[in-house]
Motif scaffolding. Sequence first.
Motif, mmCIF file in Angstrom:
data_model
loop_
_atom_site.group_PDB
_atom_site.id
_atom_site.type_symbol
_atom_site.label_atom_id
_atom_site.label_comp_id
_atom_site.label_asym_id
_atom_site.label_seq_id
_atom_site.Cartn_x
_atom_site.Cartn_y
_atom_site.Cartn_z
ATOM 1 N N THR A 1 -2.129 -93.353 -106.700
ATOM 2 C CA THR A 1 -1.028 -93.012 -105.789
ATOM 3 C C THR A 1 -0.776 -91.505 -105.792
ATOM 4 O O THR A 1 -0.438 -90.930 -104.762
ATOM 5 N N GLY A 2 -0.973 -90.879 -106.960
ATOM 6 C CA GLY A 2 -0.736 -89.437 -107.053
ATOM 7 C C GLY A 2 -1.712 -88.648 -106.206
ATOM 8 O O GLY A 2 -1.345 -87.649 -105.596
ATOM 9 N N VAL A 3 -2.975 -89.100 -106.173
ATOM 10 C CA VAL A 3 -3.966 -88.407 -105.347
ATOM 11 C C VAL A 3 -3.575 -88.531 -103.867
ATOM 12 O O VAL A 3 -3.628 -87.563 -103.106
ATOM 13 N N ILE A 4 -3.134 -89.728 -103.485
ATOM 14 C CA ILE A 4 -2.703 -89.919 -102.095
ATOM 15 C C ILE A 4 -1.523 -88.996 -101.781
ATOM 16 O O ILE A 4 -1.505 -88.294 -100.761
ATOM 17 N N LEU A 5 -0.559 -88.963 -102.702
ATOM 18 C CA LEU A 5 0.619 -88.126 -102.490
ATOM 19 C C LEU A 5 0.245 -86.638 -102.481
ATOM 20 O O LEU A 5 0.777 -85.858 -101.683
ATOM 21 N N LEU B 1 -0.480 -81.704 -109.787
ATOM 22 C CA LEU B 1 -1.728 -81.170 -110.364
ATOM 23 C C LEU B 1 -2.770 -80.972 -109.270
ATOM 24 O O LEU B 1 -3.457 -79.954 -109.212
ATOM 25 N N LEU B 2 -2.876 -81.977 -108.404
ATOM 26 C CA LEU B 2 -3.887 -81.935 -107.362
ATOM 27 C C LEU B 2 -3.594 -80.798 -106.378
ATOM 28 O O LEU B 2 -4.486 -80.046 -106.000
ATOM 29 N N ARG B 3 -2.323 -80.674 -106.025
ATOM 30 C CA ARG B 3 -1.959 -79.611 -105.096
ATOM 31 C C ARG B 3 -2.333 -78.249 -105.688
ATOM 32 O O ARG B 3 -2.908 -77.396 -105.024
ATOM 33 N N GLY B 4 -1.991 -78.077 -106.959
ATOM 34 C CA GLY B 4 -2.322 -76.821 -107.623
ATOM 35 C C GLY B 4 -3.823 -76.580 -107.659
ATOM 36 O O GLY B 4 -4.294 -75.479 -107.388
ATOM 37 N N TRP C 1 -12.999 -83.791 -98.965
ATOM 38 C CA TRP C 1 -13.663 -84.813 -99.779
ATOM 39 C C TRP C 1 -14.974 -84.354 -100.379
ATOM 40 O O TRP C 1 -15.335 -84.746 -101.477
ATOM 41 N N GLN C 2 -15.730 -83.533 -99.635
ATOM 42 C CA GLN C 2 -17.065 -83.195 -100.121
ATOM 43 C C GLN C 2 -17.127 -81.878 -100.870
ATOM 44 O O GLN C 2 -18.023 -81.672 -101.685
ATOM 45 N N ILE C 3 -16.185 -81.006 -100.593
ATOM 46 C CA ILE C 3 -16.295 -79.684 -101.204
ATOM 47 C C ILE C 3 -15.119 -79.351 -102.111
ATOM 48 O O ILE C 3 -15.306 -78.891 -103.238
ATOM 49 N N VAL C 4 -13.916 -79.616 -101.660
ATOM 50 C CA VAL C 4 -12.752 -79.202 -102.453
ATOM 51 C C VAL C 4 -12.472 -80.165 -103.612
ATOM 52 O O VAL C 4 -12.404 -79.746 -104.769
ATOM 53 N N LEU C 5 -12.350 -81.445 -103.308
ATOM 54 C CA LEU C 5 -11.984 -82.383 -104.376
ATOM 55 C C LEU C 5 -12.989 -82.428 -105.538
ATOM 56 O O LEU C 5 -12.580 -82.448 -106.694
ATOM 57 N N PRO C 6 -14.298 -82.454 -105.261
ATOM 58 C CA PRO C 6 -15.218 -82.463 -106.403
ATOM 59 C C PRO C 6 -14.993 -81.279 -107.342
ATOM 60 O O PRO C 6 -15.175 -81.393 -108.543
#
Lengths: 258, 296
Positions: B104-108, B180-183, B208-213
């Motif tokens: 849920t945190g990743v979605i948020l 954390l994810l936003r940061g 999805w392919q460049i930033v999150l990894p």
Amino acid sequence: MATAPTADAAPAWTPDQPIVSVRDVHKSFGGFEVLKGVSMDVKKGEAICIIGPSGSGKSTLIRCINALVEVTKGSILVEGQEVNDPKLDQLALRRKVGMVFQQYNLFPHKTALQNVMMAPINVLKQDKREVEERARKLIAKVRLTGKENSYPGELSGGQQQRVAIARSLCMRPDVMLFDEVTAALDPETVKEVLVTIRELAEEGMTCILVTHEMKFARDVADHIYFTDKGVIVEHAPPAEFFDNAKDERTKTFLGQIL
Amino acid sequence: MSDAFASPGRPMAVLLPPRAPEPIGFPRLTWRHGLFFVVAAVLIASMATAQTPPAQPPASAAEALSTAPATPFSVIIKWSPLLLKGFAFNIVISIAAMTLGTVTGVILGLGQISVNPIVRKVSWFLTQFFRNSPWLVLLFFAMFMIPFQFNIFGVIMPFPDWVKAIIGFALPVMANVSELLRGAIRSIPNGQWEAATSLGFTRTQTIWQIVLPQCVKRMLPPWMNLYSLITMATVLASVVGVTEMLTLTAQVHAAEGGRPELFAPLYGFAGFCFFLYCYPIGKLTQRLERRFNVKT
Ligand SMILES: Nc1ncnc2c1ncn2[C@@H]1O[C@H](COP(=O)(O)OP(=O)(O)OP(=O)(O)O)[C@@H](O)[C@H]1O
Ligand SMILES: [Mg+2]
């Protein structure tokens, strides 16, 4: 490698017309006008260099050409396609225009080969095996055979920049934009990147380069544009530009730099 | 920045790839760890003896043995299967809460960088709200706001207390992961976005392919830290009547007659279990942090 004629080019455009045509382009950031009416024409197969003092809007201008920056006013045609159009087909534009950056901007979590293959496979949905073959050829072309499986962090700046060039070329663009691609490099590694670009230009790739390498500009460019404070002060073929500059600002700039 | 880029031999550390996998094993046990455990055990034992009421002088050694109450050590041994079962339950709660909270945190967190201003504002507000509330308050919130059962398309789904506790702990995890994810996304250099855009990647593809990894690596140490914290916080569930380790410890203590000299050993044992579980996680986190050190 031969660039296949793109099927999706706008019908009005023919190869004898300028491939990139910039008309009276203005660009403001907030209230600050960075480009104040810039025009230029680039013919297919030409290499042109844009030089000028820092902050004169060189980067902004070439970013406008592939719509990384939105134009405030004016028109930019790439193969007849209007870039300054709210309904712009961005993908169609970006497969025509490749860009290489000063800071390489390779994807650090992917190997050199994966960096080169990623966009054609994931964006253009091309066949993986065919893309890989092309990518390996391009890596060989930029003289990095053997580095396919290295991560960007394991490569020198010059090697990273050559991977970045191969990555752009793998999209089979018709025009390549280079924004001070050697500015972050050591003097020794500058040469290896410039050799690659020179070969590209000689093979007939249309190149628009922002550079501070005057000797390179003189040798490679078909035409030089000098920008200052958001306008093009003068433009001429290199011999004329470097030996017979007409404008005072150009003379001052060249005096400082040469 | 420019210095880092200028030296080609030493590429900018931010861009260091997941290099040739240097194995990260479970922290190795050294003699120092052994020493620590011995000291801890002696401490717990001595606390127990210190609190033992001065024994009546025994008439004989044999009598002393027969009437002496069970030693704290034997009490712990006797009850340890039950207590460890309770501890296992804490672990289950922590893992479930972390999983739910992370998803849920990743979605948020993605909501916080949405192009839609309403989604962005709502995600921001939820993140801030749940991040700045005491965990116990959120636990109560989950306990009393969630009905004990749900009726989903005619299927009655019971919601026992421990499931509600998981949700209660997942809420702060969600908010922290979101932040954390936003940061992490913001720490990805702008050049990555520009390069991806110029290659024709759409915003979603770029994310999805460049930033999150690239974010995963940056987020792993603080995420593990958060996991340690939430594991230790699971004992709060005892307050709302979930039968986890702390609840059981109190019950065992009562069952043994509430003898004051058993207090320290029993709770010491509970603390020690958490220590044994969380300490290696903390060590591993430190290692990852050192390995992923993003400072130039
Ligand atoms: N995104 C932006 N927002 C606000 N101002 C900007 C932005 N991008 C560029 N500028 C400003 O526009 C001006 C021209 O910038 P630009 O990067 O085009 O110059 P340049 O000629 O490429 O300079 P350099 O040789 O230093 O790279 C600068 O004053 C810069 O501060
Ligand atoms: Mg620039």
